[in-house]
Write an enzyme that holds these catalytic residues in place. Structure first.
Site, PDB file in Angstrom:
ATOM      1  N   GLU A 187       3.423 -18.308 -22.671  1.00 29.82           N
ATOM      2  CA  GLU A 187       3.429 -18.446 -23.769  1.00 29.82           C
ATOM      3  C   GLU A 187       2.178 -19.209 -23.174  1.00 29.82           C
ATOM      4  O   GLU A 187       1.260 -20.336 -24.299  1.00 29.82           O
ATOM      5  CB  GLU A 187       4.713 -19.482 -24.533  1.00 29.82           C
ATOM      6  CG  GLU A 187       4.133 -19.149 -26.037  1.00 29.82           C
ATOM      7  CD  GLU A 187       5.187 -19.469 -27.057  1.00 29.82           C
ATOM      8  OE1 GLU A 187       5.004 -18.660 -28.264  1.00 29.82           O
ATOM      9  OE2 GLU A 187       5.821 -20.855 -27.112  1.00 29.82           O
TER      10      GLU A 187
ATOM     11  N   HIS B 111      20.903  -7.820  -6.105  1.00 30.65           N
ATOM     12  CA  HIS B 111      21.725  -6.181  -6.344  1.00 30.65           C
ATOM     13  C   HIS B 111      21.014  -5.569  -7.052  1.00 30.65           C
ATOM     14  O   HIS B 111      21.635  -4.248  -7.302  1.00 30.65           O
ATOM     15  CB  HIS B 111      23.476  -6.435  -6.355  1.00 30.65           C
ATOM     16  CG  HIS B 111      23.665  -6.921  -5.559  1.00 30.65           C
ATOM     17  ND1 HIS B 111      24.505  -6.391  -4.716  1.00 30.65           N
ATOM     18  CD2 HIS B 111      24.701  -8.249  -5.349  1.00 30.65           C
ATOM     19  CE1 HIS B 111      25.015  -7.190  -3.403  1.00 30.65           C
ATOM     20  NE2 HIS B 111      24.953  -8.923  -3.771  1.00 30.65           N
TER      21      HIS B 111
ATOM     22  N   LYS C  87       2.945 -12.829 -35.861  1.00 26.34           N
ATOM     23  CA  LYS C  87       3.832 -13.715 -37.017  1.00 26.34           C
ATOM     24  C   LYS C  87       2.816 -13.339 -39.149  1.00 26.34           C
ATOM     25  O   LYS C  87       3.107 -13.136 -39.633  1.00 26.34           O
ATOM     26  CB  LYS C  87       3.567 -15.088 -37.047  1.00 26.34           C
ATOM     27  CG  LYS C  87       4.717 -15.497 -35.576  1.00 26.34           C
ATOM     28  CD  LYS C  87       4.671 -17.335 -35.458  1.00 26.34           C
ATOM     29  CE  LYS C  87       5.124 -17.795 -35.189  1.00 26.34           C
ATOM     30  NZ  LYS C  87       5.770 -18.998 -34.194  1.00 26.34           N
TER      31      LYS C  87
END
Length: 401
Positions: free
Chosen positions: A248, A274, A390
């Site tokens: 961000e 893994h 937003k």
């Protein structure tokens, strides 16, 4: 002859140091290590509830979770919970674990209007009485959430306006909860002070962090993925916090209108040996790797001297302590990568699982983020890409009324 330009060039270390030093006048997180914590500690002494619930998302919760996850073995007997997501199944499951008659709700939102946080707050208010006895709010002094708290005579703590959410863990956002959970918040801040003093007094850390930041920036087009590989499950929360802090802050358009693309990836060893390790070893050379190890887990759990039928060939692991095994796994992975000689990597070793060391680690990453942001000449502290979504969401929800 006149000359002008519309492109940027990578500044010298001296210029970046000067720029970061100037930021201390306007960016509030730098000086947080030196704050007075007495109000947080005095309030923590008054909390009697056993269930402590942080209601917040992003910077309002990730830093607190990182410290909690790393230090939960040192916390008191209270139970810490996090309500972040609007996923209804997850929300119901988490709330079902609470004794609503013995719960303190800590509502955190810098803006005071975070959709996720206010949505959860509304739901909680419908299933239990929220008042000054069981609810506090942490927000900006002039936010709508602060108005709500004052209207209901609830205790409030302020988030400084010049401290961004993802840099706010060392404000009341993180420190109030950590004090309630019995952690030594002054030791956390002392770890931050150690990094601050070493960098701004140009000690050893100044040299290493400037070298790291400069390498990342000078090679950002080739190695544009920055992997943190933490060899401890206790650093799972730190990993999530790092992804938000790095992504961000640094995913921006710079002064040359060039999109910066430093992509954070967070792995946990040995589990991700893994899965993702194969991509690192034989995939495209576009990643830097930072390994984080814990020198001493302060735990003596040991693989017993037992021979299992059919597995006798693995008896060589008998009597090895798990803390030694995980560090040997880290060292083997590091050696394998270093042997390739074409993957940049560095190693951070945390001396102990305590408040001082998590403070050092997290503040050092905040500082590194600011330095890299200065090098690439962006605004490290805004998030216009997030704000766009937003605004769209708000418009969509209003149209449904």
């Amino acid at each position: 002859m006149d000359y002008s330009k519309n492109f940027y060039q990578i500044k010298s270390n001296e210029e970046i140091f000067y720029k970061v030093s100037l930021e201390k006048n306007t960016v509030g997180y730098y000086d947080l290590p030196f704050q007075d914590t007495s109000e947080f500690k005095e309030y923590a002494k008054t909390v009697t509830q056993q269930d402590i619930v942080v209601v917040g998302i992003g910077g309002s919760s990730l830093g607190t979770y990182a410290i909690h996850k790393f230090l939960q073995h040192k916390e008191n007997m209270k139970k810490l919970h996090f309500l972040e997501s609007t996923d209804p199944l997850d929300l119901e499951r988490r709330i079902s674990k609470l004794d609503l008659n013995d719960t303190l709700f800590i509502i955190i939102s810098k803006s005071g209007t975070t959709i996720e946080t206010v949505s959860i707050l509304k739901y909680l208010s419908s299933i239990t009485m929220l008042d000054k006895s069981n609810t506090i709010c942490i927000t900006e002094s002039d936010s709508k959430l602060n108005t709500y708290a004052k209207t209901n005579d609830m205790k409030t703590f302020e988030i400084p306006k010049n401290v961004g959410g993802r840099f706010s863990v060392f404000t009341a956002v993180g420190l109030v909860t950590m004090a309630i959970m019995g952690l030594d918040i002054d030791r956390i801040l002392f770890g931050c002070q150690t990094i601050y003093n070493d960098y701004f007094n140009r000690g050893d850390y100044y040299t290493s962090i400037m070298e790291k930041a400069r390498f990342i920036v000078e090679n950002k087009n080739r190695f544009n993925i920055n992997v943190v590989f933490s060899y401890s499950s206790l650093l799972e929360g730190f990993n999530k916090w790092y992804v938000q802090l790095w992504g961000e802050s640094l995913g921006k358009i710079n002064i040359n209108q060039t999109k910066q693309a430093l992509t954070p990836i967070a792995l946990t060893g040995p589990v991700d040996q893994h899965s993702f390790l194969q991509l690192i070893m034989e995939g495209k050379r576009d990643k830097t790797i930072t390994f984080i190890k814990v020198a001493d887990f302060e735990n003596e759990l040991t693989i017993p001297d037992v021979s299992l039928p059919g597995l006798e060939e693995l008896d060589y692991i008998n009597n090895i302590k798990f803390k030694n095994l995980i560090n040997e796994q880290a060292d083997a992975t590091i050696e394998a990568i270093q042997n390739l000689k074409d993957i940049p990597c560095d190693i951070i070793t945390i001396e102990a699982q305590d408040e001082y060391n998590i403070g050092k680690l997290m503040y050092s990453y905040e500082l590194l983020t600011s330095i890299v942001g200065s090098f690439v000449q962006i605004n490290t502290y805004d998030q216009p890409g997030v704000e766009a979504g937003k605004i769209i969401l708000k418009d969509k929800l209003k149209k449904k009324i």
